[in-house]
Design a protein around this motif. Structure first.
Motif, mmCIF file in Angstrom:
data_model
loop_
_atom_site.group_PDB
_atom_site.id
_atom_site.type_symbol
_atom_site.label_atom_id
_atom_site.label_comp_id
_atom_site.label_asym_id
_atom_site.label_seq_id
_atom_site.Cartn_x
_atom_site.Cartn_y
_atom_site.Cartn_z
ATOM 1 N N LYS A 121 0.837 -1.187 0.000
ATOM 2 C CA LYS A 121 0.000 0.000 0.000
ATOM 3 C C LYS A 121 0.878 1.246 0.000
ATOM 4 C CE LYS A 121 -4.035 -1.821 2.300
ATOM 5 N NZ LYS A 121 -4.974 -1.611 3.379
ATOM 6 N N ASN A 122 0.349 2.308 -0.585
ATOM 7 C CA ASN A 122 1.106 3.553 -0.547
ATOM 8 C C ASN A 122 0.747 4.342 0.694
ATOM 9 O OD1 ASN A 122 -1.353 4.675 -1.078
ATOM 10 N ND2 ASN A 122 -0.929 5.131 -3.216
ATOM 11 N N ILE A 123 1.372 5.479 0.858
ATOM 12 C CA ILE A 123 1.221 6.243 2.084
ATOM 13 C C ILE A 123 -0.150 6.894 2.206
ATOM 14 C CG2 ILE A 123 2.099 8.473 1.339
ATOM 15 C CD1 ILE A 123 3.941 8.086 3.967
ATOM 16 N N ASP A 124 -0.912 6.969 1.130
ATOM 17 C CA ASP A 124 -2.245 7.562 1.183
ATOM 18 C C ASP A 124 -3.266 6.650 1.850
ATOM 19 O OD1 ASP A 124 -1.362 9.835 -0.087
ATOM 20 O OD2 ASP A 124 -1.698 8.984 -2.086
ATOM 21 N N ASP A 125 -2.939 5.400 2.092
ATOM 22 C CA ASP A 125 -3.865 4.454 2.708
ATOM 23 C C ASP A 125 -3.830 4.501 4.231
ATOM 24 O OD1 ASP A 125 -4.586 3.596 0.196
ATOM 25 O OD2 ASP A 125 -3.097 1.991 0.168
ATOM 26 N N ILE A 126 -3.218 5.509 4.796
ATOM 27 C CA ILE A 126 -3.054 5.618 6.239
ATOM 28 C C ILE A 126 -4.354 6.024 6.933
ATOM 29 C CG2 ILE A 126 -1.815 6.908 8.030
ATOM 30 C CD1 ILE A 126 0.057 5.143 6.623
ATOM 31 N N SER A 127 -5.212 6.771 6.280
ATOM 32 C CA SER A 127 -6.322 7.458 6.938
ATOM 33 C C SER A 127 -7.464 6.562 7.406
ATOM 34 C CB SER A 127 -6.880 8.526 6.005
ATOM 35 O OG SER A 127 -7.370 7.907 4.830
ATOM 36 N N ASP A 128 -7.403 5.268 7.255
ATOM 37 C CA ASP A 128 -8.518 4.422 7.663
ATOM 38 C C ASP A 128 -8.454 3.982 9.121
ATOM 39 O OD1 ASP A 128 -6.360 2.773 7.253
ATOM 40 O OD2 ASP A 128 -7.463 1.212 6.222
ATOM 41 N N ASP B 120 3.218 -0.351 10.446
ATOM 42 C CA ASP B 120 2.141 0.548 10.038
ATOM 43 C C ASP B 120 2.122 1.826 10.867
ATOM 44 O OD1 ASP B 120 1.417 -1.339 8.176
ATOM 45 O OD2 ASP B 120 -0.316 -2.074 9.305
ATOM 46 N N SER B 121 2.394 1.693 12.155
ATOM 47 C CA SER B 121 2.412 2.867 13.027
ATOM 48 C C SER B 121 3.571 3.791 12.668
ATOM 49 C CB SER B 121 2.525 2.440 14.487
ATOM 50 O OG SER B 121 1.453 1.624 14.825
ATOM 51 N N ARG B 122 4.714 3.212 12.363
ATOM 52 C CA ARG B 122 5.860 4.018 11.941
ATOM 53 C C ARG B 122 5.538 4.754 10.642
ATOM 54 N NH1 ARG B 122 9.667 0.373 12.333
ATOM 55 N NH2 ARG B 122 10.297 1.044 14.389
ATOM 56 N N LYS B 123 4.919 4.052 9.735
ATOM 57 C CA LYS B 123 4.516 4.670 8.470
ATOM 58 C C LYS B 123 3.525 5.804 8.715
ATOM 59 C CE LYS B 123 3.009 2.751 4.043
ATOM 60 N NZ LYS B 123 2.335 1.602 3.448
ATOM 61 N N GLU B 124 2.614 5.581 9.641
ATOM 62 C CA GLU B 124 1.622 6.594 9.980
ATOM 63 C C GLU B 124 2.266 7.833 10.600
ATOM 64 O OE1 GLU B 124 -2.536 6.652 12.535
ATOM 65 O OE2 GLU B 124 -1.289 4.866 12.520
ATOM 66 N N ILE B 125 3.242 7.633 11.483
ATOM 67 C CA ILE B 125 3.942 8.765 12.097
ATOM 68 C C ILE B 125 4.716 9.552 11.043
ATOM 69 C CG2 ILE B 125 5.870 9.350 13.618
ATOM 70 C CD1 ILE B 125 4.814 7.313 15.578
ATOM 71 N N TYR B 126 5.382 8.861 10.146
ATOM 72 C CA TYR B 126 6.116 9.565 9.088
ATOM 73 C C TYR B 126 5.160 10.379 8.218
ATOM 74 C CZ TYR B 126 10.139 6.653 10.293
ATOM 75 O OH TYR B 126 11.175 6.039 10.943
ATOM 76 N N TYR B 127 4.001 9.819 7.968
ATOM 77 C CA TYR B 127 2.996 10.526 7.166
ATOM 78 C C TYR B 127 2.532 11.792 7.887
ATOM 79 C CZ TYR B 127 -1.387 11.434 4.716
ATOM 80 O OH TYR B 127 -2.397 12.017 4.032
ATOM 81 N N VAL B 128 2.290 11.686 9.192
ATOM 82 C CA VAL B 128 1.867 12.854 9.969
ATOM 83 C C VAL B 128 2.976 13.898 9.996
ATOM 84 C CG1 VAL B 128 1.271 13.613 12.309
ATOM 85 C CG2 VAL B 128 0.190 11.593 11.348
ATOM 86 N N LEU B 129 4.210 13.448 10.134
ATOM 87 C CA LEU B 129 5.329 14.393 10.137
ATOM 88 C C LEU B 129 5.497 15.074 8.778
ATOM 89 C CD1 LEU B 129 7.994 12.475 12.254
ATOM 90 C CD2 LEU B 129 6.698 14.508 12.906
ATOM 91 N N LEU B 130 5.226 14.354 7.705
ATOM 92 C CA LEU B 130 5.312 14.964 6.380
ATOM 93 C C LEU B 130 4.243 16.037 6.167
ATOM 94 C CD1 LEU B 130 6.067 11.893 4.088
ATOM 95 C CD2 LEU B 130 7.568 13.823 4.590
ATOM 96 N N LYS B 131 3.117 15.901 6.847
ATOM 97 C CA LYS B 131 2.031 16.871 6.718
ATOM 98 C C LYS B 131 2.259 18.124 7.562
ATOM 99 C CE LYS B 131 -2.154 15.324 6.994
ATOM 100 N NZ LYS B 131 -3.366 14.541 7.335
ATOM 101 N N LYS B 132 3.208 18.087 8.500
ATOM 102 C CA LYS B 132 3.486 19.253 9.343
ATOM 103 C C LYS B 132 4.083 20.379 8.495
ATOM 104 C CE LYS B 132 2.525 17.532 13.443
ATOM 105 N NZ LYS B 132 1.405 18.007 14.188
ATOM 106 N N ASN B 133 3.833 21.587 8.950
ATOM 107 C CA ASN B 133 4.396 22.716 8.208
ATOM 108 C C ASN B 133 5.865 22.919 8.560
ATOM 109 O OD1 ASN B 133 4.324 23.900 10.711
ATOM 110 N ND2 ASN B 133 2.576 25.219 10.269
#
Length: 173
Positions: free
Chosen positions: A2-9, A103-116
């Protein structure tokens, strides 16, 4: 993969629902873990039953040597089955814990990428990543042995009570 966009579920309502949403992602692994836990508990109690029968034969309640030999072979087979199902039990729970950690690590990286950029400018990036990695590794320990021990203990207690009641229900009182 899965790509990083599948995190939001995942469910972010609170910690319990977040953990539960991660665990329910792997329903098959969790089901196989519970099934192997049930089989380990059943065969462990069965091994105790076979041991009791062996002592009955030794103490003279049953003088048939053929029963003793067949009981010994049965104890060996049951011990082997306990070993096999314990190993599969450990495999399933460790696989599920490792996937949840990933999955949690991937989710944290995704959240960090969304930070300003101002957030990342105020904090040291290495410190953020080290803290995030440390927190995610704690999740693995929470699932295995944490959740594993809770579920295995409950299943073992249920099977022990069932087999005790099978011998004599008055023993439960």
């Amino acid at each position: 993969m899965k790509n990083i966009d599948d995190i939001s579920d995942y469910n972010y309502k609170n910690e319990k629902t977040w953990i539960f949403s991660h665990l329910t992602k792997y329903k098959l692994l969790f089901g196989l873990f519970v099934l192997s836990s049930i089989l380990v508990a059943f065969f462990s109690v069965k091994l105790s039953d076979c041991t009791g029968r062996a002592f009955d034969i030794i103490l003279g309640k049953d003088s048939n040597l053929g029963n003793f030999k067949s009981n010994i072979y049965l104890m060996g087979a049951v011990t082997f089955l306990v070993l096999v199902f314990k190993l599969t039990n450990y495999l399933f729970i460790e696989l599920m814990a490792s996937r949840m950690e990933r999955d949690s690590r991937k989710e944290i990286y995704y959240v960090l990428l969304k930070k300003n950029q101002t957030f990342l400018g105020e904090k040291k990036t290495g410190e953020i990543m080290a803290n995030a990695n440390s927190d995610v590794q704690l999740l693995n320990g929470m699932v295995n042995p944490g959740i594993s021990n809770i579920i295995n203990t409950m299943i073992n207690q249920i099977f022990s009570l069932f087999f005790i009641a099978r011998i004599n229900y008055k023993l439960l009182i």
